[in-house]
Design a protein around this motif. Structure first.
Motif, PDB file in Angstrom:
ATOM      1  N   LEU A   9      -4.263 -19.001 -26.037  1.00 22.21           N
ATOM      2  CA  LEU A   9      -4.496 -17.731 -26.728  1.00 22.21           C
ATOM      3  C   LEU A   9      -4.523 -17.969 -28.238  1.00 22.21           C
ATOM      4  O   LEU A   9      -3.768 -18.792 -28.764  1.00 22.21           O
ATOM      5  CB  LEU A   9      -3.400 -16.718 -26.395  1.00 22.21           C
ATOM      6  CG  LEU A   9      -3.304 -16.265 -24.936  1.00 22.21           C
ATOM      7  CD1 LEU A   9      -2.105 -15.341 -24.763  1.00 22.21           C
ATOM      8  CD2 LEU A   9      -4.585 -15.549 -24.511  1.00 22.21           C
ATOM      9  N   THR A  10      -5.391 -17.235 -28.899  1.00 24.26           N
ATOM     10  CA  THR A  10      -5.478 -17.334 -30.362  1.00 24.26           C
ATOM     11  C   THR A  10      -4.938 -16.094 -31.063  1.00 24.26           C
ATOM     12  O   THR A  10      -4.607 -16.148 -32.247  1.00 24.26           O
ATOM     13  CB  THR A  10      -6.942 -17.568 -30.783  1.00 24.26           C
ATOM     14  OG1 THR A  10      -7.756 -16.537 -30.215  1.00 24.26           O
ATOM     15  CG2 THR A  10      -7.428 -18.934 -30.298  1.00 24.26           C
ATOM     16  N   SER A  11      -4.859 -14.971 -30.347  1.00 25.78           N
ATOM     17  CA  SER A  11      -4.295 -13.759 -30.953  1.00 25.78           C
ATOM     18  C   SER A  11      -3.983 -12.750 -29.863  1.00 25.78           C
ATOM     19  O   SER A  11      -4.499 -12.852 -28.740  1.00 25.78           O
ATOM     20  CB  SER A  11      -5.265 -13.140 -31.975  1.00 25.78           C
ATOM     21  OG  SER A  11      -6.403 -12.612 -31.324  1.00 25.78           O
ATOM     22  N   MET A  12      -3.135 -11.805 -30.201  1.00 26.43           N
ATOM     23  CA  MET A  12      -2.815 -10.683 -29.312  1.00 26.43           C
ATOM     24  C   MET A  12      -2.684  -9.432 -30.168  1.00 26.43           C
ATOM     25  O   MET A  12      -2.057  -9.455 -31.241  1.00 26.43           O
ATOM     26  CB  MET A  12      -1.506 -10.934 -28.572  1.00 26.43           C
ATOM     27  CG  MET A  12      -1.101  -9.788 -27.642  1.00 26.43           C
ATOM     28  SD  MET A  12       0.533 -10.007 -26.895  1.00 26.43           S
ATOM     29  CE  MET A  12       1.605  -9.772 -28.304  1.00 26.43           C
ATOM     30  N   SER A  13      -3.288  -8.347 -29.691  1.00 23.44           N
ATOM     31  CA  SER A  13      -3.227  -7.089 -30.458  1.00 23.44           C
ATOM     32  C   SER A  13      -3.150  -5.926 -29.486  1.00 23.44           C
ATOM     33  O   SER A  13      -3.991  -5.792 -28.586  1.00 23.44           O
ATOM     34  CB  SER A  13      -4.459  -6.950 -31.355  1.00 23.44           C
ATOM     35  OG  SER A  13      -4.416  -5.744 -32.071  1.00 23.44           O
ATOM     36  N   TRP A  14      -2.140  -5.091 -29.669  1.00 18.56           N
ATOM     37  CA  TRP A  14      -1.947  -3.894 -28.844  1.00 18.56           C
ATOM     38  C   TRP A  14      -2.570  -2.689 -29.537  1.00 18.56           C
ATOM     39  O   TRP A  14      -2.591  -2.583 -30.756  1.00 18.56           O
ATOM     40  CB  TRP A  14      -0.457  -3.640 -28.607  1.00 18.56           C
ATOM     41  CG  TRP A  14       0.149  -4.575 -27.602  1.00 18.56           C
ATOM     42  CD1 TRP A  14       0.528  -5.854 -27.816  1.00 18.56           C
ATOM     43  CD2 TRP A  14       0.431  -4.273 -26.240  1.00 18.56           C
ATOM     44  NE1 TRP A  14       1.045  -6.410 -26.676  1.00 18.56           N
ATOM     45  CE2 TRP A  14       1.011  -5.442 -25.680  1.00 18.56           C
ATOM     46  CE3 TRP A  14       0.281  -3.158 -25.434  1.00 18.56           C
ATOM     47  CZ2 TRP A  14       1.402  -5.508 -24.346  1.00 18.56           C
ATOM     48  CZ3 TRP A  14       0.689  -3.223 -24.106  1.00 18.56           C
ATOM     49  CH2 TRP A  14       1.237  -4.386 -23.569  1.00 18.56           C
ATOM     50  N   SER A  15      -3.055  -1.770 -28.709  1.00 18.21           N
ATOM     51  CA  SER A  15      -3.603  -0.525 -29.255  1.00 18.21           C
ATOM     52  C   SER A  15      -2.467   0.315 -29.831  1.00 18.21           C
ATOM     53  O   SER A  15      -1.301   0.156 -29.449  1.00 18.21           O
ATOM     54  CB  SER A  15      -4.337   0.263 -28.167  1.00 18.21           C
ATOM     55  OG  SER A  15      -3.441   0.641 -27.127  1.00 18.21           O
ATOM     56  N   GLU A  33     -13.066 -18.541 -26.778  1.00 15.23           N
ATOM     57  CA  GLU A  33     -13.803 -17.542 -27.559  1.00 15.23           C
ATOM     58  C   GLU A  33     -14.180 -16.336 -26.686  1.00 15.23           C
ATOM     59  O   GLU A  33     -15.306 -15.843 -26.716  1.00 15.23           O
ATOM     60  CB  GLU A  33     -15.074 -18.153 -28.171  1.00 15.23           C
ATOM     61  CG  GLU A  33     -14.824 -19.338 -29.085  1.00 15.23           C
ATOM     62  CD  GLU A  33     -14.142 -18.914 -30.378  1.00 15.23           C
ATOM     63  OE1 GLU A  33     -14.373 -17.794 -30.835  1.00 15.23           O
ATOM     64  OE2 GLU A  33     -13.356 -19.712 -30.920  1.00 15.23           O
ATOM     65  N   THR A  34     -13.243 -15.849 -25.898  1.00 11.07           N
ATOM     66  CA  THR A  34     -13.466 -14.642 -25.107  1.00 11.07           C
ATOM     67  C   THR A  34     -12.394 -13.615 -25.443  1.00 11.07           C
ATOM     68  O   THR A  34     -11.336 -13.938 -26.002  1.00 11.07           O
ATOM     69  CB  THR A  34     -13.412 -14.935 -23.600  1.00 11.07           C
ATOM     70  OG1 THR A  34     -12.112 -15.446 -23.266  1.00 11.07           O
ATOM     71  CG2 THR A  34     -14.484 -15.939 -23.212  1.00 11.07           C
ATOM     72  N   THR A  53     -11.380  -6.041 -18.441  1.00 12.29           N
ATOM     73  CA  THR A  53     -12.651  -6.729 -18.641  1.00 12.29           C
ATOM     74  C   THR A  53     -12.403  -7.984 -19.450  1.00 12.29           C
ATOM     75  O   THR A  53     -11.377  -8.124 -20.126  1.00 12.29           O
ATOM     76  CB  THR A  53     -13.658  -5.808 -19.366  1.00 12.29           C
ATOM     77  OG1 THR A  53     -14.909  -6.499 -19.481  1.00 12.29           O
ATOM     78  CG2 THR A  53     -13.165  -5.469 -20.753  1.00 12.29           C
ATOM     79  N   GLU A  54     -13.348  -8.898 -19.363  1.00 13.63           N
ATOM     80  CA  GLU A  54     -13.339 -10.106 -20.174  1.00 13.63           C
ATOM     81  C   GLU A  54     -14.763 -10.359 -20.633  1.00 13.63           C
ATOM     82  O   GLU A  54     -15.688 -10.453 -19.815  1.00 13.63           O
ATOM     83  CB  GLU A  54     -12.807 -11.306 -19.391  1.00 13.63           C
ATOM     84  CG  GLU A  54     -12.757 -12.580 -20.236  1.00 13.63           C
ATOM     85  CD  GLU A  54     -12.155 -13.756 -19.487  1.00 13.63           C
ATOM     86  OE1 GLU A  54     -12.050 -14.847 -20.075  1.00 13.63           O
ATOM     87  OE2 GLU A  54     -11.804 -13.578 -18.301  1.00 13.63           O
ATOM     88  N   VAL A  55     -14.946 -10.414 -21.931  1.00 14.93           N
ATOM     89  CA  VAL A  55     -16.276 -10.601 -22.513  1.00 14.93           C
ATOM     90  C   VAL A  55     -16.177 -11.682 -23.574  1.00 14.93           C
ATOM     91  O   VAL A  55     -15.093 -11.971 -24.116  1.00 14.93           O
ATOM     92  CB  VAL A  55     -16.831  -9.300 -23.130  1.00 14.93           C
ATOM     93  CG1 VAL A  55     -17.053  -8.257 -22.058  1.00 14.93           C
ATOM     94  CG2 VAL A  55     -15.892  -8.787 -24.202  1.00 14.93           C
ATOM     95  N   GLY A  56     -17.302 -12.268 -23.889  1.00 18.10           N
ATOM     96  CA  GLY A  56     -17.343 -13.255 -24.946  1.00 18.10           C
ATOM     97  C   GLY A  56     -17.303 -12.606 -26.316  1.00 18.10           C
ATOM     98  O   GLY A  56     -17.847 -11.520 -26.532  1.00 18.10           O
TER      99      GLY A  56
END
Length: 1286
Positions: A112-118, A131-132, A144-147
């Motif tokens: 993982l490179t980052s984590m951000s909560w709403s 890079e997803t 979902t998982e997107v690039g």
């Protein structure tokens, strides 16, 4: 025009752990810090210095034990009572804050490179090493998982309208080569990690990542469902920092240009929208992060200066200009450098910093307007605005310059953190700036020539001073709350020996070093000081602690009021001010929730304000909807003054735009400077300030200053006199001398009115003494006009000629004749003094004041034809109109000439006076004038009482009186002038029988004619129900005793009838007429009004009994119905209140009812009184269900009580007892007593106490409604009084 002022800072270094902090987060519910390092996660409370909970991340192999692990994200989840952290190795771990247990809820193989909560903590975004983007719910279920890198622009793709390619479009000064430029790759020090930021509402998030094709960063915006919305345009030099403004309007990032370093803003569609330049050259600093505070007012820039080390900057925006408000220099020591910076989620202006050495620092700022504290006219009302290395100074006494412009700019060599003005009176225009490098720069007139207008007084200190303070070396912003008390004394606050204490630093110049300030004294305070205030009136310095406690210097003792009680703020206040009200010191405070306190008393919570002290008056300054300004004589009246909603003439309240702020108040002036929400400035002359300043000027006899202010601000000039009538009349020559202007004196005279403006338009303050008007009996306008005229005539009558004429004309009864006579004197004897007014100018001025036709007629009324011609020549009249008339008048005899003029001017009394002097040949004309204008009384005074003319006037007057139904007065006039026959006719027509008998015997009439006259008069009196008078005429003058006795029986005058029966020995009439009248009911009662039924014969027993029974039955029926109607109305009212829209219906119905009633009454008011009463009765209908049935029933019940009260049963009972009709008398008396008791018992029910004490007047009341209500309330009282009389 506000600055950020540091209120307090908390530095904690107790926490020590392995490694160094990598991420941290602030818990909103507890305020504790969650700190994650490469070895552990710790919950730490900086207020107590205690570790709340801790867990090792290496024990369960979430991170390697060699310290190479990285935590890429940390978030507090309040609902789960856990903290979520993500590691670079791909683990997502939950840390239970209660049990200190760690749980891995997911893992990503690629890392993982980052984590951000709403913001609502419902979604979490994870960026992976491939890079997803992975979107998951709060339960960590994948959505979902997107690039990250998408070829498509997104759903918000722009529509092409065929304007050509980018290469062919205009590119400004860069030319077409701009389209050919290639995007440069990102800088070498970029960590190349994606940045994720959410919009405040959680509907969109943005991701900044390095594009594989160009090597530059590109920003993409996604929605909550993981659908790409937009992609930013290619931006050269775009850096890693990314933060979405919580308000949702802009996304902030940084960009390197060839010649500058900027913070740029993008919209959600990816297009650039504004920027500002950082105060660094191209490669001088690198920006690590951008952070918006929770209310989007402050943008924090965390950067690393290549030369100076780690820095922090706080930027704010106003009027589209970005201001650098605070600079934090952490130095070059790596251990002191911050590794984590975060805004508090609950407190918008609280910033948390954690250094590499595990030291936590919490800064609390507050908004403050830095203004000069002077109270006299020498203070220029300076306001200083911090903008990086510049101080923008605006002198509001001279001009109002809208920000970001200013009157002056002070350029310094280092960013400014604090600004303070000298507190010494007469020196408040001097300013000192405390910069980030620990220096104080002092500016005064001697220091900077171009500021001579702004800083008017020389200073003993001038230049740049270095502060020697050990705390400045350890902590940026270690010295706060800087206050310039005296020329060579500064007071500042620093952290104390304990985290819960503070130290007051007294700074003075060092004797050996002229450019150095040293600590001469240090006072330890038990508590954290958040504000320091100074009162320039008393010299007192007060401190406020973080818990609201108040201390007084120099002994740091408790603040106490005049009674010795301790005074503290109930809650901490962001802004404080110290003032003196009537000699009593009062400390005011304003909270961040806009609650205003005076000591421990809350005086205002409805309307947010802030404070600015001047002239002993306090104006709170901050967000405004209503601006209250109070001029109070004592602090106890402050709460009532500010809490009032304000009446129509309330001078303390003024509506302003919501969100407005008070910037400053110009001392000894009437101007209040407001800053609108958009940033622009407005100058307001608040009525309370204007009136307070006017009263000060008038008390000090500064009439000219007061007059010019009132004229400019449209204040009624009557206040000059009404404020203090006695002083004005005594100093009236001073008033004239100060004004020294004919136009201004004339303006004052023309605005004079009888109204006392101090009791209507501009009420006096409660503390002021009431100035009574002079009790000379004259009207106010006449008193002022006469006093001014006398003073001007004694000073210089030629200079003040026009004002003297104005004083004559503006009296309540204009003295136009005197004014015209003065003009005539100017024409006959022109003044030789230089600058004197000529007759032509004076006359022209009079024509400006008075209508030309009125002036012409008044000049004609002086009987001076030269003056008349002079006025006529200056007017627009045609000579053909007035010359023939004037020539005709000149040819007449003087008295007849004046009569003709007065009649032309409709001055008929004067015309009659002059006509009476013209001789007997004009008496017919005089008599005709008297008849036409009804001047009988005036005419009788002009002729001798024994003259023929006097008799003729009397006869004419009598005829006039007869025509107007005043025959008795006409008879008196005819009798006195020797016309007895005509007088007899007048007396007989008016039923004045005594005067008629006297005249008849004076004539004298023969006995038979006298008897006939007596019978005629008795018949008229009988028709008028004056039976006793008719019986007297019949008995004494007609000699008919039987008719006289019958008249008395008809009128129920029983005792007088018995007297005549026995006097004339006619006992037979007792049996034939008297007793039947008592029993059979054949006699009429006079003055009896019975509603609903008519009884012609009701004075006897049977009739009276039947009438009483009918009245009792009707009264009982109406009383029962009234109770039912009232119950129905009360039930309907309660049903209305239970309705959800009751308030709306109530307001609408009241407005409609008031409007309809007002319109109806305004139409009725033009009718006669008889028609008005008829219309009122029509509205009072007894029909069941009518709108005013209850009022109609009350009216009918009152009428019944009145009719029963008027029954004459007293004399009837005595007659019945005399003739031994005891049973009939007892029955009548019992019926009458029962009726009275029943009605008396019903009075409290029909007219309850609440109804009798109700208000008659109101905004929707009219004269008719008030009178009707008054009569309704008076009837019960009158009825009760009548019952007791019976």
């Amino acid at each position: 025009m506000r600055n950020l002022k540091l209120l307090k800072s908390l530095r904690r270094s107790e926490l020590q752990g392995p490694g160094s902090p990598q991420c941290f987060y602030v818990r909103a519910d507890t305020g504790s810090l969650l700190i994650a390092s490469q070895y552990s996660i710790t919950e730490y409370d900086p207020r107590t210095g205690q570790v709340v909970s801790e867990a090792s991340l290496t024990a369960d192999s979430f991170l390697p034990e060699d310290g190479s692990g990285v935590v890429v994200g940390l978030q507090d989840l309040a609902e789960l009572e856990s903290a979520c952290l993500a590691t670079a190795s791909g683990d997502v771990v939950l840390f239970n804050l209660n049990t200190c247990q760690l749980e891995c809820v997911g893992s990503v193989d690629s890392g993982l490179t980052s984590m951000s909560w709403s913001p609502d903590e419902e979604l979490v975004i994870l960026t992976t090493g491939q890079e997803t983007i992975i979107m998951m719910t709060k339960d960590f279920e994948p959505i979902t998982e997107v690039g990250i890198h998408q070829d498509d622009f997104g759903e918000g793709k722009f529509i092409t309208v065929g304007w050509g390619k980018k290469e062919t479009q205009f590119h400004g000064s860069e030319g077409k080569q701009a389209a050919q430029k290639k995007i440069q790759p990102t800088v070498a020090w970029d960590d190349r990690r994606p940045r994720v930021t959410w919009r405040g509402d959680g509907q969109l998030f943005a991701v900044s990542a390095i594009c594989p094709q160009t090597g530059a960063r590109k920003v993409r915006v996604w929605n909550r469902e993981g659908v790409l919305q937009a992609t930013s345009e290619p931006i050269n030099g775009l850096e890693q920092a990314l933060c979405w403004k919580p308000s949702g309007s802009l996304i902030a990032s940084t960009q390197r240009h060839p010649n500058k370093h900027s913070v740029v803003f993008m919209e959600k569609n990816g297009l650039l929208h504004g920027d500002f330049t950082l105060p660094f050259s191209k490669d001088q600093a690198k920006v690590k992060e951008l952070l918006w505070n929770s209310d989007s007012t402050v943008l924090a820039v965390w950067l690393e200066d290549m030369a100076a080390g780690e820095d922090g900057q706080l930027w704010t925006v106003g009027n589209y200009h970005w201001y650098l408000k605070q600079s934090l220099d952490f130095g070059r020591d790596p251990q002191k450098a911050p590794v984590c910076v975060c805004w508090d989620p609950e407190r918008p202006l609280q910033l948390h910093v954690v250094s590499r050495s595990w030291t936590s620092i919490t800064y609390d700022w507050g908004w403050m307007t830095e203004r000069s504290p002077g109270l006299d006219a020498t203070d220029n009302a300076n306001v200083a605005v911090i903008d990086g290395e510049k101080i923008l100074v605006t002198s509001f006494r001279q001009c109002v310059v809208p920000p970001p412009m200013s009157s002056f700019e002070l350029q310094l060599t280092s960013p400014v953190n604090q600004v303070t003005f000298l507190c010494r009176p007469q020196g408040t225009n001097q300013v000192a700036a405390f910069t980030a490098n620990g220096q104080i720069s002092i500016y005064s007139q001697g220091r900077l020539t171009k500021l001579a207008e702004c800083f008017g007084l020389p200073s003993k200190m001038s230049g740049i001073y270095l502060i020697i303070l050990a705390a400045l070396l350890d902590d940026p912003l270690a010295l706060r709350q800087l206050l310039w008390l005296e020329d060579e004394l500064f007071v500042g606050v620093s952290s104390g020996l304990l985290p819960t204490s503070s130290t007051l630093q007294m700074l003075r110049p060092v004797q050996d070093a002229t450019d150095t300030l040293g600590v001469r004294a240090a006072v330890e305070v038990d508590g954290v000081v958040v504000s320091v205030v100074h009162c320039s009136q008393t010299g007192t310095v007060a401190l406020q602690l973080e818990d609201g406690q108040i201390r007084k210097l120099p002994s740091v003792e408790d603040w106490r009021d005049s009674s010795g009680c301790r005074i503290n703020f109930p809650v901490p206040c962001i802004q404080t001010a110290l003032c003196s009200i009537s000699g009593e010191e009062c400390l005011l405070g304003l909270t961040d929730r806009s609650h205003l306190y005076a000591g421990d008393t809350e005086v205002l919570s409805q309307h947010p304000d802030t404070s600015n002290l001047f002239s002993g008056r306090r104006i709170p300054t901050g967000l405004l909807e209503n601006m209250h300004i109070s001029v109070c004589c004592s602090s106890c009246r402050l709460q009532a003054a500010l809490a009032s909603d304000g009446s129509q003439n309330d001078e303390t309240l003024r509506r302003v735009e919501r969100g407005s702020r008070i910037v400053t108040v110009v001392p000894q002036d009437t101007r209040v400077i407001l800053q609108m929400p958009r940033g622009n400035l407005e100058t307001v002359h608040h009525r309370a300030l204007v009136l307070a300043q006017l009263r000060t000027w008038l008390d000090s006899l500064r009439f000219r200053d007061a007059f010019e202010c009132m004229r400019r601000l449209r204040i009624n000039l009557n206040l000059i006199y009404d404020h203090s009538p006695k002083v004005f009349l005594e100093k009236i020559q001073t008033f004239i001398t100060q004004l020294n202007s004919i136009n201004q004196i004339n303006l004052f005279l023309t605005e004079l009115k009888e109204e006392d403006t101090t009791s209507s338009m501009y009420p006096r303050p409660e503390s002021s003494s009431i100035q009574h008007q002079p009790s000379s009996g004259q009207k106010k306008v006449d008193v002022v006009c006469d006093a001014l005229r006398n003073a001007m005539e004694s000073m210089d009558p030629n200079k003040f000629c026009l004002s003297i004429l104005t004083a004559h004309v503006k009296k309540t009864v204009p003295e136009l004749e005197i004014a015209l006579q003065k003009v005539h004197e100017l024409r006959e004897n022109p003044p030789e003094a230089p600058g004197a007014v000529s007759a032509e100018e004076a006359l022209k001025y009079l024509l400006f004041l008075v209508n030309v036709n009125d002036l012409y007629e008044h000049s004609l009324g002086t009987y001076d034809f030269d003056l008349v011609l002079m006025v006529a020549e200056k007017s627009q009249k045609d000579p053909k109109e007035y010359l023939p008339f004037l020539n005709m008048l000149k040819s007449l005899e003087p008295n007849y000439q004046r009569y003709t003029i007065d009649k032309h001017l409709k001055r008929y009394k004067k015309a009659l006076l002059h006509l009476s002097k013209c001789g007997e040949e004009h008496f017919g004309e005089a008599l005709q004038l008297v008849k036409e204008q009804k001047l009988y009384s005036e005419a009788l005074k002009l002729y001798a009482t024994d003259s023929v003319h006097y008799k003729a006037l009397n006869c004419a007057y009598a005829e006039h009186l007869v025509e107007h139904q005043q025959a008795e007065q006409a008879g008196l006039l005819l009798w006195r002038c020797g016309e007895p026959v005509r007088a007899l006719q007048a007396f007989a027509g008016s039923s004045s029988w005594r005067n008629a008998i006297c005249v008849a015997q004076q004539i004298p009439l023969p006995p038979d004619q006298l008897a006939l006259l007596a019978r005629d008069l008795a018949e008229k009196l009988t028709e008028q129900r004056r039976y006793a008078d008719a019986a007297l005429l019949l008995d004494q003058y007609a000699k008919d005793c039987e008719e006289a006795i019958l008249a008395l029986i008809t009128g129920a005058v029983w005792e007088e009838a018995l007297r005549l029966i026995y006097m004339h020995n006619r006992q037979d009439i007792t049996e034939t007429n008297l007793k039947p009248a008592l029993i059979e009911g054949k006699n009429a009662i006079d003055n009896m009004v019975i509603p609903h039924k008519t009884y012609c014969l009701s004075s006897a027993v049977n009739t009276q009994t039947v009438f009483l029974e009918a009245q009792v039955a009707t009264f009982t029926r109406h009383r029962t119905r009234l109770a039912v109607v009232r119950e129905q109305k009360e039930k309907a009212k309660l049903d209305m209140l239970d309705c959800p829209d009751a308030e709306l219906y109530s307001e609408a119905s009241s407005v409609m009812t008031g409007s309809k009633y007002s319109q109806s009454n305004s139409r009725i008011s033009s009718r006669s009184s008889k028609n008005r009463r008829k219309a009122e009765r029509k509205k009072l209908s007894l029909k069941e269900g009518s709108p005013m049935e209850d009022r109609a029933l009350m009216y009918a019940l009152g009428e019944m009580i009145t009719s029963v009260d008027k029954m004459r049963v007293h004399n009837l009972l005595k007659a019945l007892v005399l003739f031994q009709f005891d049973k009939q008398a007892a029955k009548l008396q019992l019926s009458y007593e029962e009726a009275l008791q029943m009605m008396e018992a019903a009075v409290p029910e029909v007219w309850p106490e609440s109804l009798q004490n109700s208000q008659l007047t109101g905004p929707n009341s009219t004269a008719n409604s008030i009178m009707a209500s008054y009569q309704q309330q008076q009837r019960p009282a009158a009825s009760q009084q009548g019952q007791y009389n019976v």
